[in-house]
Enzyme design. Sequence first.
Site, PDB file in Angstrom:
ATOM      1  N   LYS A 110       0.854  -1.204   0.000  1.00  0.00           N
ATOM      2  CA  LYS A 110       0.000   0.000   0.000  1.00  0.00           C
ATOM      3  C   LYS A 110       0.885   1.248   0.000  1.00  0.00           C
ATOM      4  CE  LYS A 110      -4.141  -2.017   0.534  1.00  0.00           C
ATOM      5  NZ  LYS A 110      -3.682  -3.385   0.371  1.00  0.00           N
ATOM      6  N   LYS A 189      -2.235 -14.308 -13.941  1.00  0.00           N
ATOM      7  CA  LYS A 189      -2.966 -14.964 -12.850  1.00  0.00           C
ATOM      8  C   LYS A 189      -4.424 -14.492 -12.867  1.00  0.00           C
ATOM      9  CE  LYS A 189      -3.286 -15.036  -7.854  1.00  0.00           C
ATOM     10  NZ  LYS A 189      -3.934 -14.120  -7.036  1.00  0.00           N
ATOM     11  N   LYS A 192      -9.646 -10.880  -9.675  1.00  0.00           N
ATOM     12  CA  LYS A 192     -10.653  -9.824  -9.844  1.00  0.00           C
ATOM     13  C   LYS A 192      -9.991  -8.512 -10.240  1.00  0.00           C
ATOM     14  CE  LYS A 192     -12.473 -10.499  -5.774  1.00  0.00           C
ATOM     15  NZ  LYS A 192     -12.249 -11.933  -5.558  1.00  0.00           N
TER      16      LYS A 192
END
Length: 321
Positions: A110, A189, A192
Amino acid sequence: MRVLSGVQPSGKIHLGNYFGAMKHHIELQKKNEALYFIADYHALTSIQDKNQLKKNILDVAMDYLALGLDPKKTIFFKHSDVPQVTELAWILTTITPMGLLERCHSYKDKIANAINPNHGIFAYPVLMAADILIYNSELVPVGKDQKQHIEVTRDIAVKFNNIYEEIFTVPKEYIMQQYAVVPGIDGQKMSKSYGNTIDIFAAENEIRKKVMSIVTDCAALNEPKDPDKCNLFALFALFASEDEKNEVAQGYRKGGLGYKVVKDKLFNNIINHFKPYREKRLYYENNKKEVLDILFDGAVKAQAIAQETMEKVRDAVGIKL
Ligand code: ADP
Ligand code: TRP
């Protein structure tokens, strides 16, 4: 062996989630005492839309039940129905070095992507440790991305046991590393976040569209092809019998087998494979009260275990008079 895992209620499930995690969770319940929960407390670190979260929780509950999670055998519950984990997380947080959390990829990613993480994201591994330790879990089947969190859990458990009393079982290493990564329709891969998924409970025409758009090379029909370098073949192999796999692999190597033929076979295999699960999913969609009752029963059982651990923990740290 006591097996535990948590699943984030993050939306529609795809072939990667199924072959990489859910299928193994469901298999593990046969020979073990399993506890599986929907990690809704964790989800709050990223979903801040009440209706979306509620929908996702119910969806993942129905997905698991449809795919064969047996609520008579397995304790299946919603994380937040056992609020004792948040108490344990606080107690564990007081013995967790800052550096241990600062080194976690989930947090560092992050920062590296200039996303300002909330404290929940930073403290997430401690809550995960509490999830695992409160039930004395021995085996925690998770994907590679969660390996570091299991290591943090082990560190915290050892530290607690050393400072106070030997209360916690130190869980075994994660095990799902041995399973292959499922490629998405673009060959990366399946995820979503890449928008390359084939969702297992999507409408049939949606699944057909996705299968037909699987990216392949542009070798001519008669050219020999290497099945081991083809993501269409990798997806096909997940569903095919050994004979079917050999036959198609031979067709690739000889040349003359068109990708469209393989895509048609893959589409039919996906539909046939998930047909009974799709019917069961529909049953739960029409009987949501049953789903809520299952989660409630699971929570009662999980709470009994959690409560017992917390009594020992409160006594060990000196807050029980
Ligand atoms: P997504 O990448 O779509 O957000 P999640 O991170 O929510 O998926 O996946 C939950 C679990 O499903 C992962 O921890 C991992 O074990 C498994 N999983 C997800 N995608 C794949 C994949 N493409 N191949 C194998 N396993 C996967
Ligand atoms: N962090 C896990 C994930 O994102 C979900 C999870 C939460 C979990 N608590 C857990 C997994 C405890 C195993 C054990 O996939």
